[in-house]
Design an enzyme around this catalytic site. Structure first.
Site, PDB file in Angstrom:
ATOM      1  N   SER A   1       9.437  -3.834  -0.371  1.00 14.47           N
ATOM      2  CA  SER A   1       8.799  -2.582  -0.775  1.00 14.47           C
ATOM      3  C   SER A   1       9.773  -1.417  -0.777  1.00 14.47           C
ATOM      4  O   SER A   1       9.431  -0.330  -1.247  1.00 14.47           O
ATOM      5  CB  SER A   1       7.637  -2.256   0.170  1.00 14.47           C
ATOM      6  OG  SER A   1       8.110  -2.112   1.502  1.00 14.47           O
TER       7      SER A   1
ATOM      8  N   HIS B   1       6.262  -7.183  -6.213  1.00 16.44           N
ATOM      9  CA  HIS B   1       5.756  -6.446  -5.068  1.00 16.44           C
ATOM     10  C   HIS B   1       4.226  -6.406  -5.062  1.00 16.44           C
ATOM     11  O   HIS B   1       3.608  -5.710  -5.854  1.00 16.44           O
ATOM     12  CB  HIS B   1       6.316  -5.019  -5.073  1.00 16.44           C
ATOM     13  CG  HIS B   1       5.887  -4.211  -3.896  1.00 16.44           C
ATOM     14  ND1 HIS B   1       5.598  -2.862  -3.963  1.00 16.44           N
ATOM     15  CD2 HIS B   1       5.679  -4.562  -2.590  1.00 16.44           C
ATOM     16  CE1 HIS B   1       5.246  -2.427  -2.772  1.00 16.44           C
ATOM     17  NE2 HIS B   1       5.286  -3.445  -1.925  1.00 16.44           N
TER      18      HIS B   1
ATOM     19  N   GLU C   1       3.667  -4.851  -8.702  1.00 14.36           N
ATOM     20  CA  GLU C   1       4.800  -4.209  -9.369  1.00 14.36           C
ATOM     21  C   GLU C   1       5.834  -5.289  -9.694  1.00 14.36           C
ATOM     22  O   GLU C   1       6.298  -5.989  -8.793  1.00 14.36           O
ATOM     23  CB  GLU C   1       5.428  -3.137  -8.469  1.00 14.36           C
ATOM     24  CG  GLU C   1       4.524  -1.931  -8.268  1.00 14.36           C
ATOM     25  CD  GLU C   1       5.117  -0.900  -7.319  1.00 14.36           C
ATOM     26  OE1 GLU C   1       4.943   0.301  -7.552  1.00 14.36           O
ATOM     27  OE2 GLU C   1       5.763  -1.309  -6.323  1.00 14.36           O
TER      28      GLU C   1
ATOM     29  N   ASN D   1       5.371   3.258  -3.665  1.00 11.78           N
ATOM     30  CA  ASN D   1       5.959   3.747  -2.412  1.00 11.78           C
ATOM     31  C   ASN D   1       6.842   4.969  -2.619  1.00 11.78           C
ATOM     32  O   ASN D   1       6.971   5.798  -1.716  1.00 11.78           O
ATOM     33  CB  ASN D   1       6.744   2.635  -1.726  1.00 11.78           C
ATOM     34  CG  ASN D   1       5.842   1.690  -0.968  1.00 11.78           C
ATOM     35  OD1 ASN D   1       4.690   2.008  -0.700  1.00 11.78           O
ATOM     36  ND2 ASN D   1       6.347   0.520  -0.628  1.00 11.78           N
TER      37      ASN D   1
END
Length: 271
Positions: free
Chosen positions: A106, A127, A139, A177
């Site tokens: 991440s 991800h 992702e 993130n």
């Protein structure tokens, strides 16, 4: 711990031509490396997969012994570049030529992980989000070396799991993130300055912004150690960026092992 699917049970549908489809890898067998919260969640990502878990999943403590027969290896171990590089360097020697490698990291750059292998063209980021069986987003990260064939194969795989893939360049934090972690840290700074209580900040973001969890609730759920690790890494890459500055409160709680829900105390206490 490695979770190995003997057969991926959900078929892949595609509107592309037969010739284009033939160029892609149809992912049927998957090895998930890592038996923690994310690894276990990824292993049960599809609804049909969940229903047939016992018949479709086996476990093994020797990852190298199982990757020779899979189409995709998804790594979900500790967020440590050295450890990930050592793992992939070893697996690279045993995996089949066509096998795609993917990391569920991440915060680390996919390129830096892929460079430990000889298959940079068959390496990408995949991800997932916690809790994996519930969260629809994946992702898919394409590095400058990732082949289009690999990229499209992972998009098809994500859709076959019933997920909604989005794509992003290999930039720190990808999409979610990169936006989420600075927001969480800004909430902490607001609290550190004494501008508002953590309880009121949480309520404000839930009722005012419609978020399902307030920032302090989410920090405790994610783990303060995980958040600190991400921020420390980003701060090291860009020390002048005000969004990447360390938090005294978070650093203190991590040092005291108050990491959130998993330890029983973070910004809040849990029974």
């Amino acid at each position: 711990m490695a979770f190995v699917t003997r057969q991926f049970v959900r078929s892949v549908s595609s509107s592309s031509t037969a010739s284009a489809t033939a160029k892609k890898i149809v992912i049927k067998h998957v090895a998930v490396i890592g038996g923690g919260l994310m690894g276990a969640g990824i292993a049960q990502a599809g609804s049909e997969f969940v229903e047939k878990t016992l018949s479709n999943v086996s476990t093994n403590t020797d990852a190298a012994s199982v990757v020779h027969s899979v189409d995709l290896v998804v790594e979900a171990i500790v967020e440590n570049l050295k450890v990930k590089n050592e793992l992939f360097k070893r697996l690279d020697k045993f995996a089949s030529e066509h096998t795609i490698f993917a990391s569920n990291t991440s915060s680390l750059q996919i390129t830096n992980i892929a460079n430990a292998t000889t298959r940079q063209d068959r390496f990408a980021g995949l991800h997932f989000f916690n809790p994996v069986p519930m969260m629809k987003l994946v992702e898919v990260i394409k590095t400058p070396m990732t082949s289009q064939k690999t990229f499209e194969s992972l998009l098809d795989f994500s859709k076959a799991l019933g997920k909604h893939p989005v794509t992003c360049k290999d930039t720190p934090g990808f999409i979610v993130n990169r936006l989420l972690v600075p927001y969480l840290m800004e909430a902490v700074r607001l609290y550190e300055r004494g501008d508002a209580s953590k309880e009121d900040i949480d309520i404000a973001m839930k009722l005012g912004a419609g978020y399902p969890m307030g920032p302090f609730e989410l920090l405790d759920y994610v783990g303060l150690d995980t958040t600190k690790f991400i921020m420390d890494g980003w701060h090291e890459m860009d020390t002048q960026n005000p969004l990447f500055q360390p938090s005294p409160s978070v650093n203190k709680m991590v040092a005291e092992k108050k990491l959130g829900k998993k330890t029983g105390e973070g910004f809040y206490k849990y029974k």
